[in-house]
Every structure is written in structure tokens, then in C-alpha cells.
Design an enzyme around this catalytic site. Sequence first.
Site, PDB file in Angstrom:
ATOM      1  N   CYS A  56       0.806  -1.222   0.000  1.00  0.00           N
ATOM      2  CA  CYS A  56       0.000   0.000   0.000  1.00  0.00           C
ATOM      3  C   CYS A  56       0.836   1.267   0.000  1.00  0.00           C
ATOM      4  CB  CYS A  56      -0.949   0.014   1.199  1.00  0.00           C
ATOM      5  SG  CYS A  56      -0.541  -1.075   2.534  1.00  0.00           S
ATOM      6  N   CYS A 129      -2.325   3.239   3.326  1.00  0.00           N
ATOM      7  CA  CYS A 129      -3.007   2.252   4.160  1.00  0.00           C
ATOM      8  C   CYS A 129      -3.934   2.931   5.160  1.00  0.00           C
ATOM      9  CB  CYS A 129      -2.000   1.347   4.874  1.00  0.00           C
ATOM     10  SG  CYS A 129      -2.796  -0.084   5.636  1.00  0.00           S
ATOM     11  N   LYS A 131      -5.053   3.805   8.332  1.00  0.00           N
ATOM     12  CA  LYS A 131      -5.038   4.933   9.267  1.00  0.00           C
ATOM     13  C   LYS A 131      -4.269   6.121   8.717  1.00  0.00           C
ATOM     14  CE  LYS A 131      -7.141   1.959  11.585  1.00  0.00           C
ATOM     15  NZ  LYS A 131      -6.917   0.930  10.553  1.00  0.00           N
ATOM     16  N   CYS A 201      -5.418  -2.502  -0.156  1.00  0.00           N
ATOM     17  CA  CYS A 201      -6.400  -3.575  -0.348  1.00  0.00           C
ATOM     18  C   CYS A 201      -7.522  -3.129  -1.275  1.00  0.00           C
ATOM     19  CB  CYS A 201      -6.977  -4.000   0.991  1.00  0.00           C
ATOM     20  SG  CYS A 201      -5.751  -4.655   2.128  1.00  0.00           S
ATOM     21  N   GLU A 453      -8.272  -4.446  15.422  1.00  0.00           N
ATOM     22  CA  GLU A 453      -9.260  -5.032  14.513  1.00  0.00           C
ATOM     23  C   GLU A 453      -9.284  -6.546  14.711  1.00  0.00           C
ATOM     24  OE1 GLU A 453      -8.296  -3.781  10.574  1.00  0.00           O
ATOM     25  OE2 GLU A 453      -9.069  -1.762  10.880  1.00  0.00           O
ATOM     26  N   SER A 479     -11.959  -4.881  10.761  1.00  0.00           N
ATOM     27  CA  SER A 479     -11.433  -4.511   9.457  1.00  0.00           C
ATOM     28  C   SER A 479     -12.581  -4.209   8.518  1.00  0.00           C
ATOM     29  CB  SER A 479     -10.602  -5.678   8.897  1.00  0.00           C
ATOM     30  OG  SER A 479     -10.386  -5.511   7.523  1.00  0.00           O
TER      31      SER A 479
END
Length: 577
Positions: A56, A129, A131, A201, A453, A479
Amino acid sequence: MSSQRFDKSKLPSRHVTEGPARAPHRSYYYAMGMTDEQIHQPLVGVATCWNEAAPCNIALNRQAQAVKMGVKRESGTPREFTTITVTDGIAMGHEGMRSSLASREAIADTVELTMRGHCYDALVGLAGCDKSLPGMMMAMIRLNVPSVFLYGGSILPGRLNGKDVTVQDVFEAVGQHQAGNMTTCELEKLEAVACPSAGACGGQFTANTMACVSEAIGLALPNSAGAPAPYESRDAYAEASGAAVMHLIEKNIRARDIVTRQSLENAARIVACTGGSTNAGLHLPAMAHEAGIDFFLEDVCEIFRDTPYFVDLKPGGQYVAKDMYEVGGVPVVMKELRKAGLIHEDCMTVTGYSIGEEIDKVTLEADGRVIYPVETPLSKTGGVVGLKGNLAPEGAIVKIAGMEPQHLLFTGPARVFECEQDAFEAVQNRTYEEGDVFVIRNEGPAGGPGMREMLATTAALSGQGMGKKVALITDGRFSGATRGFCVGHVGPEAAHGGPIALLKNGDMITLNALEGTISVDVSDAEMAERKKDWAGARPTIYGAGALWKYAQLVGPTYLGAVTHPGGTKEGHDYMEL
């Protein structure tokens, strides 16, 4: 655009570039090869979360170079710097996950400190990614400088046996392997192909959810969030973002001119209609907090409640970010929301035009496959809903995208676990019953610490074919890839003595996503007696360091799990110092 169009006497960088007293500062700039002209132009921070931790982040460095070209083209001087990021896909399922949410605050803090220390005039922030996206946008809002956000782009889907696959499939395959439904060889084949490129993702998990938010809220250029990381078009968006921030300096359009109560509501709409991550229920209040705007979990959930769900994305649906981009991306989704009267059109964007004016430029229509017409949605309520009741007086949140109506009501006995590891072991060993309501407590922001998560546990349940046969509640998080009746953000958290801390095995819990309630069949009097006997917050192993500090500072989940008083308490404007 000439640098003469910028009045340096009104910009923060005057403190390090202008007048005889700043000769020592200028000598540092000459040491880096800067010219006199470059020194006296606006200084633009170009911040990335580049690192080699995961795909990412790996393309952010390249895109930052294109941003710098855009800044230079419009007579600005870019100053690149990096900050941290913790990648959830790597951190998931072990102690490392405690660092994830805390990293959001660290990102915002370090970007703020870098900008302040060097008196930069504007900010272009790149993130990949989960956060790092809200963390970067929080810094923009906190500083209230001219700002443009740029997402690093999603990963391409892998292919296996003629089907698209993502990392979500790998997490769920772990459960299938444990259940004996997948061989080790099959698992190894899947893991080798699931993530074939740079990028975050690909499903509508937290990264892509917050990327959509960046466009809908107005901090990113239209359609800039959609192109996958490997696409060359990302460089064009990056260069355009660098140019755009220079126009914002010229027009004195700052982050809080863009991030308003109305634009936050627009952002919540995009989360709901795309079946986005429940983590948006944390991040939108946190972003609002930076601007001094009261916009809490309950406010977010109210928006979710009356927003139709009409974009068919994983994990609840079939498609990934690349597919949505190829049929028009966020602008087409916003156009559909406007048809239903669900967009505040007057909100300013980083283009200098309102969101309504930007939607006017959109010529594509909903394709009916990835993006459904708003009048024929997948469901009439949003893909994420809020719950409230005697088990969660401060609220909770659940993603229902892709769930059938008959699965939106669940009643079962509590099966209480004191931490995620205990629950995961129960799943691995199949020491639970169909119909159980897993209760995972002591995983909140303070009590964890870090509000982990629970993807490893929920994915394993799905892999065992039990995702619809049990429910799960936690004061931790889920998640964006989580499926099933999984309720997170239960507040107050166990460490603060919330009702979740007082539950016992066998207590009957009812979860109703149709009515938005979460309750336990225990009387108030019985709960009061249990509270008297409560031993207090469960001790953690984090008695020092960053996670200890985070646990001391972090506030309630429904307020966004923030660590400082926010915009209402700020006694100055950075740009005016």
C-alpha cells in the site's frame, strides 16, 4: 503562474526565508541546491507515508515526485518529507495491531510538527493504508493550510481459477484450512497470487473507503482516488494535485473552508452507499474534531440510516476499487446521490469549484452492474448502521452490506472472551456453538490499548462456514474486510466500566440492525450489582512507551478516539502566526 502572485508577507514561510535575520536559514536552503528564486517562492510540504512495510505504501515515493513537478510548474517550491504508517494487513492478528489506530494520531502529530517547524505554506499529503488516510487529512484540518490529499491507489486483484481474489480471501482461507476444507498446497497457491501489485487492499475496506471520503469531502481532486496504484494515470493526478495546491494558496482556500459539517455529511453518504468500512465511524468524527465540529458516531449513523446502498463492492458485494473506477468512480456515485437529494452541493472542493459544479461535469451514468441507479439500490438503508441500547449506551456500529434481511436480527447467549487471542483460539479449536454471540472485550482504545481489529477471528469464522451462524460484539474494531453480524465500537469500552465489562457467559444478547438496537436481557438492578463487584480495568502489559501514552490520552470511541481537545480549544491560527 508567477511567484510574484504570492505575497510572502502573508505566508508562514516568511519566517524562514525573508529579511536579513533569516540569512542563516537561507544558507541551509542554498546547501540543498536551491536557487534564490526557489527560496522566495511558497514552500509546499509534500508528505508521504512511504515505507517498505507493505504494497500500500511502496508506490507513494514515485507519486510524490510527480506532485513536486506540479508544484514547481505553478511557481512553488516543494519540500518532501515522510511520516510513519502501520499497515493493518501486516499488523493483523497479533500484538502489532495495537499500533494501528495509535498510528493515526502519530501521523497527524508528526505532519503537524514538521509543517510547523519548517513554516511550510501548504500541504499535499499522500497516503496508502488505512489509518494513514485519516491521519494525513486530520493534519490538514488541524493546521488549516491550503491542502490537497492524494490516495496512493488500490492494489490490482489477483486471479486464481478464473476468479478475482483479494487478501480478504486469504484471511478467510485460513479458516477453511483449519476446518479441513482447503489443503496447504491450495492455501499456498492463493497466498502467492492474491496481491499482485503495489497498492492498498482492493475491496471497499478502510483504505478505499477513506479514499472515497477524500473526494466526497472535497480534499482530493475528482476521480483521483480510483485509479489503481500501478496505473500511469496516477502520476497525472499527482502532478495535478501539486498544481492544485498552488491555486489554493493563491485563492487562500484552506482545509477548513472545505471540511464543514455539510461536507462531512457528504462524506458519510459515500461510506454508506458503497458499503464502506465501519472504521469511518471513528475517522469522520476525528476529522470533524480537528475542525472544532461536533459530528459524532451517532451523527454518522443517522446519515447511514437513510442512505441507500447501491455500489456492489467487496466484502459484501462482488467488485473491487478498480471496477468502480472503470465505470466512473466516485463522481458517478456522487451524481447518483445528488439525484436522490442526498448531497450538499455548495461545499467547496480543492478544485476551487463546489461539489455541485464538479458533479455537473460528470457525463457518465450508473452502469447498473457495479454502480446501481440510486432509485433501484441493493438495499434502501446504508451498508453500515449504528446500534444503541443498554449494552452500548454510547453506541456501536455494524456493516450490513451484503447481508440478507433475515440475518439482521440475532439473539443468542454471550460467550465472553477477555481478549482477541482467546476468541481466536476458540474458533481454531471449534469450542463454541452455533448461535453464540462472541463477546470480545478489553480491546477498546484505552483498554487494549489500541483498539485492535478482529479480522483474523471473523475471517476464520467465515472460513469455517460459521459467519452467518454466530454473531460477535467487541469494544475493539473490525477490518473493512469483515463480513457477518460483527458489531464493533461498543461504548463505553470495558476499561471504562461499560456494560460490556459486566457481561457473563449465557447472558442473552439481542442485536437488531433493522431497528438499530443492541441489548442484553439483564435488568438494570442486576447490572448495578455487577458494577459494584467489578474489579476495574484489566491490566495491560504496556506500562510505558507510545501505547501507554496513547491509553492515557485517548477519549471515547463515539467521539473518534482522539487524543487532544481539538479545534475548539485552539488559541491561534497557524497561517496567521
